[in-house]
Design an enzyme around this catalytic site. Structure first.
Site, PDB file in Angstrom:
ATOM      1  N   ILE A 503       0.832  -1.209   0.000  1.00 28.89           N
ATOM      2  CA  ILE A 503       0.000   0.000   0.000  1.00 28.89           C
ATOM      3  C   ILE A 503       0.860   1.250   0.000  1.00 28.89           C
ATOM      4  O   ILE A 503       0.358   2.359  -0.104  1.00 28.89           O
ATOM      5  CB  ILE A 503      -0.982   0.031   1.191  1.00 28.89           C
ATOM      6  CG1 ILE A 503      -0.244  -0.212   2.502  1.00 28.89           C
ATOM      7  CG2 ILE A 503      -2.117  -0.961   0.988  1.00 28.89           C
ATOM      8  CD1 ILE A 503      -1.128  -0.030   3.717  1.00 28.89           C
ATOM      9  N   GLY A 504       2.151   1.104   0.132  1.00 30.48           N
ATOM     10  CA  GLY A 504       2.986   2.298   0.103  1.00 30.48           C
ATOM     11  C   GLY A 504       4.451   1.929   0.003  1.00 30.48           C
ATOM     12  O   GLY A 504       4.869   0.868   0.457  1.00 30.48           O
ATOM     13  N   GLY A 507      11.245   5.897   1.182  1.00 28.57           N
ATOM     14  CA  GLY A 507      12.662   5.700   1.432  1.00 28.57           C
ATOM     15  C   GLY A 507      12.880   4.781   2.619  1.00 28.57           C
ATOM     16  O   GLY A 507      13.845   4.034   2.682  1.00 28.57           O
ATOM     17  N   GLY A 509      11.003   2.304   3.656  1.00 33.74           N
ATOM     18  CA  GLY A 509      10.659   0.910   3.493  1.00 33.74           C
ATOM     19  C   GLY A 509       9.353   0.749   2.740  1.00 33.74           C
ATOM     20  O   GLY A 509       8.790   1.707   2.221  1.00 33.74           O
ATOM     21  N   VAL A 511       5.370  -0.657   2.754  1.00 33.92           N
ATOM     22  CA  VAL A 511       4.279  -0.920   3.682  1.00 33.92           C
ATOM     23  C   VAL A 511       3.272  -1.866   3.026  1.00 33.92           C
ATOM     24  O   VAL A 511       2.884  -1.668   1.870  1.00 33.92           O
ATOM     25  CB  VAL A 511       3.587   0.397   4.090  1.00 33.92           C
ATOM     26  CG1 VAL A 511       2.556   0.115   5.167  1.00 33.92           C
ATOM     27  CG2 VAL A 511       4.606   1.401   4.576  1.00 33.92           C
ATOM     28  N   LYS A 525       5.272  -2.697   8.076  1.00 27.53           N
ATOM     29  CA  LYS A 525       6.309  -1.913   7.413  1.00 27.53           C
ATOM     30  C   LYS A 525       7.604  -2.688   7.435  1.00 27.53           C
ATOM     31  O   LYS A 525       8.088  -3.074   8.498  1.00 27.53           O
ATOM     32  CB  LYS A 525       6.468  -0.586   8.135  1.00 27.53           C
ATOM     33  CG  LYS A 525       7.504   0.303   7.526  1.00 27.53           C
ATOM     34  CD  LYS A 525       7.393   1.678   8.126  1.00 27.53           C
ATOM     35  CE  LYS A 525       7.859   2.720   7.146  1.00 27.53           C
ATOM     36  NZ  LYS A 525       7.384   4.025   7.504  1.00 27.53           N
ATOM     37  N   ASP A 623      10.938  13.982  11.613  1.00 29.35           N
ATOM     38  CA  ASP A 623      10.557  13.842  10.207  1.00 29.35           C
ATOM     39  C   ASP A 623       9.060  14.116  10.037  1.00 29.35           C
ATOM     40  O   ASP A 623       8.346  13.319   9.456  1.00 29.35           O
ATOM     41  CB  ASP A 623      10.925  12.430   9.738  1.00 29.35           C
ATOM     42  CG  ASP A 623      11.041  12.356   8.219  1.00 29.35           C
ATOM     43  OD1 ASP A 623      11.084  13.429   7.589  1.00 29.35           O
ATOM     44  OD2 ASP A 623      11.077  11.249   7.681  1.00 29.35           O
TER      45      ASP A 623
END
Ligand SMILES: *[C@@H]1O[C@H](CO)[C@@H](O)[C@H](O)[C@H]1NC(C)=O
Ligand SMILES: *[C@@H]1O[C@H](CO)[C@@H](O)[C@H](O)[C@H]1NC(C)=O
Ligand SMILES: *[C@@H]1O[C@H](CO)[C@@H](O)[C@H](O)[C@H]1NC(C)=O
Ligand SMILES: *[C@@H]1O[C@H](CO)[C@@H](O)[C@H](O)[C@H]1NC(C)=O
Ligand SMILES: *[C@@H]1O[C@H](CO)[C@@H](O)[C@H](O)[C@H]1NC(C)=O
Ligand SMILES: *[C@@H]1O[C@H](CO)[C@@H](O)[C@H](O)[C@H]1NC(C)=O
Ligand SMILES: *[C@@H]1O[C@H](CO)[C@@H](O)[C@H](O)[C@H]1NC(C)=O
Ligand SMILES: *[C@@H]1O[C@H](CO)[C@@H](O)[C@H](O)[C@H]1NC(C)=O
Ligand SMILES: *[C@@H]1O[C@H](CO)[C@@H](O)[C@H](O)[C@H]1NC(C)=O
Ligand SMILES: *[C@@H]1O[C@H](CO)[C@@H](O)[C@H](O)[C@H]1NC(C)=O
Ligand SMILES: *[C@@H]1O[C@H](CO)[C@@H](O)[C@H](O)[C@H]1NC(C)=O
Length: 676
Positions: A503-504, A507, A509, A511, A525, A623
């Site tokens: 699903i994603g 940088g 990792g 998911v 993740k 972040d």
């Protein structure tokens, strides 16, 4: 716009006062129209910030009813016309921020009603004429950033009215006049970057109205006047880069200090630091480096509850670092380098949760480096070099960030950065028995070592056999750490790691979405770039352990951590509405209503606030961006991806981190403008 309005106002005045001079604007070509000189009833002329160029017309000198002449912030050139000395009613004259040249005209001695004279930011030169000191009403004199030479008029301030004096960035020499605060009205005294010498007048120690003092970069000598640092309204005190000597005076008054910044660096101050230094409860910046202070650092330093920057480097202080320094909760920058400090680093220092820079190099500090420093998450720069530390450098947490130059010059220190630790070097035996038993110890160790080697090789052989058997079933054994009661095991988690579950990708990792046997959806993740080829994980599992304990409504919950030698999988609760970034900018984006946006912002802030202020230990997000704010089925915001940024720096996810290193305490909590 402002300028246009000013012009309109001037025009109206012109029309009212002098109907005979209507043609003036035809001649207007970027300069000040000399016809203004005909408006003899003009009281107020404000042409500031109008991009005017050319000279100041001498005709303005005719305006003998003029009370205010504002020509600042233009591009006016040429000398100041002596005719302006005829402005017998003028109170405020501001020609600052132009390109005017020449001297202050001697005709200015006629400006008997002048209260404000601003000529700063020009190219004026010559002396500051002595008559300036005799203007009876003068309150504000700002002549900074010109090329004035000679001395400051000795009688300046004798009119008893002076409130503001700024003569900085000129080439003035001589003494600081004695009478500046004669009228007890002086609030601002700025004489920095000149060639002033001699002592500061004692009178300044009683100038209770003073608020800002900036006298740095001169050649001042003598001592700091008693009381000067403890004036009741003082907020800024700069005396750096002079030749001031003797002790820093103790406080004698009982007044609560308002001082926020004090810079006494690079003088010749000596003696001990006064205990009353702790009375500066509002102090945010204290710079005392480059003097000759001796004695101990007073423990009262711990009373500085608002101090952000503390620099006492390059002195001759001795004794221990007082552990009370750990009581300064807002400290971000601490420099104690180049002193004669001895003893250990007080572990109490780790109480400072936002410390960002620590320099204790070039002292005689000893004992081992406290491993607790490794958990100071905000500490991005530390220098322990050139001391007498011993033992091994901890390899935990923050220690893995410090540069090898941070540890050099400690002959008895060992660790991955320096000479690798000999087994014997950490043995207490060697420290005590320097001599005779050494060779015996060596002998014993050789034997032990040989035996150890044998046992190890046997063990390895056994392991290899076991591993070879297992390899067909499972290349590596998985370890599952659960942070709450789970209805699933690691097999279920591994089951999710499939291409069509992605699903994603980022940088950090990949998911994956997964459905657990219990029916519970999770997000898994898979971290990239963690294992740096070594067997230990640089503190990742310890960090994850901390993150797993966090429980907050607006923080994505970490359910479990699953790892083997090659991979690290983090299992989170699933957020059906994805990230805020996606919702705002993605294909389905743009439908969020304003009240929902506000709600999301508040919720995200609550989550961050919890991480940054309430968690123990504190977690600095490092972040924050819209992609790291996730939304559940009710569009309730949940902060994600915190705390791990530092483990991912090789993957390019947090370039912004290095950009902010060094200014940690100053960035808005958790926000990083470079990343938004
Ligand atoms: C001068 O005017 C410009 C534009 O009107 C404005 O942006 C600027 O802030 C002004 N500067 C000063 C010093 O008033
Ligand atoms: C104005 O100043 C000039 C030069 O300083 C001088 O010659 C002149 O007499 C003055 N005029 C008046 C009206 O004071
Ligand atoms: C002062 O004079 C020097 C040398 O003449 C010149 O380089 C400098 O620009 C001048 N500074 C100002 C502010 O006029
Ligand atoms: C300031 O410090 C001195 C010495 O520590 C102390 O005697 C004095 O009472 C303090 N004054 C205030 C106002 O706190
Ligand atoms: C610093 O102190 C030591 C002894 O404590 C003394 O020998 C040395 O001269 C001092 N250095 C300075 C610059 O005062
Ligand atoms: C620490 O202080 C020393 C001496 O004052 C200086 O040379 C060194 O560069 C500083 N270290 C860091 C990391 O800033
Ligand atoms: C550390 O330094 C102090 C003072 O110089 C000394 O008394 C102590 O013995 C030293 N400790 C070690 C372990 O070297
Ligand atoms: C380090 O400690 C040893 C023994 O305690 C001492 O002889 C030496 O002078 C110390 N070195 C420094 C730089 O303080
Ligand atoms: C370590 O510090 C030195 C000097 O401060 C610098 O030149 C060097 O690039 C740094 N090394 C790393 C790996 O950051
Ligand atoms: C480790 O052993 C080597 C050789 O025996 C020696 O030269 C070195 O100084 C030792 N290092 C430490 C930190 O004791
Ligand atoms: C160390 O050994 C040397 C000779 O090998 C001897 O002179 C010295 O006294 C010994 N020192 C100690 C502390 O035993």
């Amino acid at each position: 716009m402002i300028c246009v309005v000013q012009y309109l106002a001037s025009l109206v005045i012109l029309l009212i006062l002098s109907s005979s001079t209507l043609g003036y604007y035809n001649e207007f070509d970027g300069g000040i129209p000399p016809e203004f000189g005909k408006l003899i009833n003009l009281v107020h002329l404000d042409l500031a910030n109008c991009s005017l160029s050319g000279p100041v017309p001498p005709e303005l000198g005719n305006l003998d009813k003029l009370d205010t002449l504002f020509l600042q912030t233009n591009e006016l050139t040429g000398p100041i016309p002596p005719e302006l000395g005829n402005l017998s009613s003028i109170k405020s004259l501001d020609l600052s921020n132009n390109a005017l040249t020449g001297d202050i005209p001697k005709e200015f001695s006629g400006l008997r009603r002048l209260t404000l004279l601003n000529l700063f930011l020009n190219r004026l030169q010559g002396q500051i004429p002595p008559f300036i000191a005799e203007l009876p009403e003068l309150e504000v004199l700002k002549l900074w950033h010109n090329n004035f030479t000679g001395v400051i008029p000795a009688k300046l301030g004798e009119n008893g009215r002076l409130t503001e004096l700024d003569l900085s960035s000129n080439k003035l020499t001589g003494l600081v006049p004695k009478s500046l605060c004669l009228g007890k009205k002086l609030q601002i005294l700025i004489l920095r970057i000149n060639f002033l010498f001699g002592p500061l007048p004692d009178d300044l120690g009683h100038c209770d109205t003073l608020w800002r003092v900036r006298l740095g970069q001169n050649y001042l000598t003598g001592s700091i006047p008693s009381g000067f640092l403890y004036l009741p309204k003082l907020s800024l005190m700069e005396l750096q880069n002079n030749y001031l000597s003797e002790q820093v005076p103790q406080q004698t008054s009982k007044i609560q200090s308002k001082l926020e910044q004090m810079n006494l660096a690079d003088n010749r101050l000596s003696g001990p630091l006064p205990a009353s230094i702790g009375n500066f409860s509002n102090l945010q910046m204290l710079l005392l480096g480059g003097n000759q202070f001796t004695g101990k650092i007073p423990s009262q330093i711990g009373q500085l509850k608002n101090v952000l920057t503390l620099d006492i480097s390059r002195n001759n202080l001795s004794g221990n670092i007082p552990s009370e320094i750990g009581d300064c909760p807002t400290l971000t920058y601490l420099d104690l380098s180049q002193n004669q400090l001895s003893g250990p680093i007080p572990v109490h220092i780790t109480q400072i949760h936002i410390l960002n820079y620590l320099n204790i190099s070039w002292n005689h500090l000893n004992q081992s480096l406290p491993k607790e420093i490794g958990s100071m998450k905000s500490l991005t720069s530390a220098d322990f070099s050139h001391n007498n530390f011993s033992g091994s450098i901890p390899e935990f947490g923050q220690y893995s960030f410090f540069n090898s130059t941070s540890f050099i010059g400690n002959p008895q220190l060992c660790g991955s950065y320096l000479n690798p630790c000999n087994d014997s070097s950490i043995s207490p035996l060697q420290l005590h028995d320097q001599n005779s038993s050494r060779s015996q110890v060596h002998g014993k160790f050789k034997l032990l070592f040989a035996l150890g080697l044998l046992v190890c090789s046997l063990a390895f052989a056994a392991l290899a056999i076991i591993k070879a058997r297992n390899i067909r079933r499972n290349s590596n054994s998985w370890k599952l750490t659960a942070f709450q009661k789970l209805g699933f095991g690691y097999e279920d988690i591994l089951e999710c790691i499939k291409e069509n579950n992605i699903i994603g990708r980022g940088g950090a990792g990949t998911v994956y979405r997964g459905l657990m046997p219990t029916g519970e959806p999770v997000a898994v993740k898979k971290l990239l770039g963690i294992s740096k080829g070594s067997s230990h994980d640089n503190g990742l599992s310890a960090e994850v352990q901390t993150l797993g304990q966090i429980r907050h409504r607006n923080i994505v919950r970490l359910l479990a951590f699953c790892s083997n030698k090659l991979s690290n999988l983090l299992v989170y609760e699933y957020m059906p509405n994805g990230s805020l970034g996606e919702v705002l900018h993605g294909k389905r984006g743009g439908f969020l209503k304003w009240d929902t946006r506000l709600k999301i912002a508040i919720e995200a802030a609550k989550g961050l606030c919890y991480l940054h202020h309430d968690c123990s230990p504190l977690i600095i997000h490092r972040d924050v961006k819209s992609n790291n704010i996730l939304l559940n089925s009710d569009f309730e915001a949940h902060v994600a991806d915190f705390g791990l940024a530092k483990f991912l720096r090789d993957t390019g996810t947090s370039e912004c981190m290095s950009a902010i290193a060094g200014s940690y305490g100053y960035i808005a909590p958790g926000t990083n403008p470079l990343c938004l």
